[in-house]
Design a protein around this motif. Structure first.
Motif, short mmCIF file in Angstrom:
data_model
loop_
_atom_site.label_atom_id
_atom_site.label_comp_id
_atom_site.label_asym_id
_atom_site.label_seq_id
_atom_site.Cartn_x
_atom_site.Cartn_y
_atom_site.Cartn_z
N ARG A 118 30.95 56.36 50.92
CA ARG A 118 32.07 55.45 51.14
C ARG A 118 31.77 54.06 50.60
N ALA A 119 30.53 53.63 50.71
CA ALA A 119 30.15 52.32 50.17
C ALA A 119 30.41 52.28 48.66
N ILE A 120 30.06 53.35 47.96
CA ILE A 120 30.30 53.40 46.52
C ILE A 120 31.80 53.41 46.23
N CYS A 121 32.57 54.16 47.00
CA CYS A 121 34.03 54.20 46.78
C CYS A 121 34.67 52.85 47.02
N TYR A 122 34.31 52.18 48.11
CA TYR A 122 34.87 50.86 48.38
C TYR A 122 34.44 49.86 47.32
N ALA A 123 33.21 49.96 46.87
CA ALA A 123 32.74 49.06 45.81
C ALA A 123 33.51 49.30 44.52
N ALA A 124 33.78 50.56 44.19
CA ALA A 124 34.55 50.87 42.98
C ALA A 124 35.95 50.28 43.08
N GLU A 125 36.58 50.40 44.24
CA GLU A 125 37.91 49.82 44.42
C GLU A 125 37.87 48.30 44.26
N GLY A 126 36.88 47.67 44.85
CA GLY A 126 36.76 46.22 44.73
C GLY A 126 36.46 45.78 43.31
N TYR A 127 35.63 46.54 42.63
CA TYR A 127 35.29 46.24 41.24
C TYR A 127 36.54 46.32 40.37
N GLU A 128 37.32 47.39 40.54
CA GLU A 128 38.55 47.55 39.76
C GLU A 128 39.55 46.45 40.08
N ARG A 129 39.69 46.12 41.35
CA ARG A 129 40.63 45.07 41.76
C ARG A 129 40.22 43.73 41.15
N SER A 130 38.93 43.43 41.20
CA SER A 130 38.43 42.17 40.65
C SER A 130 38.65 42.11 39.15
N LYS A 131 38.41 43.23 38.47
CA LYS A 131 38.60 43.26 37.03
C LYS A 131 40.07 43.05 36.68
N THR A 132 40.97 43.68 37.42
CA THR A 132 42.41 43.53 37.18
C THR A 132 42.84 42.09 37.44
N GLU A 133 42.36 41.49 38.51
CA GLU A 133 42.71 40.11 38.82
C GLU A 133 42.20 39.16 37.75
N THR A 134 41.00 39.41 37.24
CA THR A 134 40.44 38.57 36.18
C THR A 134 41.28 38.69 34.92
N LEU A 135 41.65 39.92 34.54
CA LEU A 135 42.48 40.12 33.35
C LEU A 135 43.84 39.46 33.51
N ASN A 136 44.43 39.54 34.70
CA ASN A 136 45.72 38.89 34.95
C ASN A 136 45.60 37.38 34.85
N TYR A 137 44.50 36.82 35.37
CA TYR A 137 44.28 35.37 35.31
C TYR A 137 44.14 34.91 33.86
N VAL A 138 43.38 35.66 33.07
CA VAL A 138 43.19 35.31 31.66
C VAL A 138 44.51 35.39 30.92
N SER A 139 45.30 36.40 31.19
CA SER A 139 46.60 36.57 30.54
C SER A 139 47.53 35.42 30.87
N VAL A 140 47.59 35.04 32.14
CA VAL A 140 48.44 33.92 32.56
C VAL A 140 47.95 32.62 31.95
N SER A 141 46.66 32.42 31.91
CA SER A 141 46.09 31.19 31.33
C SER A 141 46.41 31.10 29.84
N ARG A 142 46.29 32.21 29.12
CA ARG A 142 46.62 32.21 27.69
C ARG A 142 48.11 31.90 27.47
N HIS A 143 48.93 32.52 28.30
CA HIS A 143 50.37 32.31 28.19
C HIS A 143 50.70 30.83 28.41
N ALA A 144 50.09 30.24 29.43
CA ALA A 144 50.32 28.83 29.74
C ALA A 144 49.82 27.94 28.60
N ALA A 145 48.67 28.28 28.01
CA ALA A 145 48.11 27.49 26.93
C ALA A 145 49.00 27.57 25.69
#
Length: 81
Positions: free
Chosen positions: A50-77
């Motif tokens: 379960r620790a590995i599964c929860y970590a995978a979910e958090g890793y994927e969520r963090s990666k998605t949030e980072t990609l969304n932040y970069v996309s929004v920042s580029r759009h704003a720039a």
């Protein structure tokens, strides 16, 4: 900034280390202890799986949030150009 594979190895090695510790310190002396050890192994495996599964979910969520932040920042720039 830890790779997901490094995190997984840390979990696996911790799991193995706990079992080695139990064996080295002589907690398995009789049939009752062996039964308890089998139950412990089941619960230990469940915990670490379960620790590995929860970590995978958090890793994927963090990666998605980072990609969304970069996309929004580029759009704003680009909007300010």
């Amino acid at each position: 900034n830890v790779s997901f594979s490094d995190f997984c190895w840390a979990i696996v090695l911790t799991k193995e280390h706990i079992w080695d510790f139990i064996q080295q310190h002589g907690f398995l002396q009789g049939p009752l202890e062996v039964y308890g050890a089998m139950e412990f192994l089941r619960l230990r495996d469940q915990f670490f799986e379960r620790a590995i599964c929860y970590a995978a979910e958090g890793y994927e969520r963090s990666k998605t949030e980072t990609l969304n932040y970069v996309s929004v920042s580029r759009h704003a720039a680009l909007k300010h150009l």
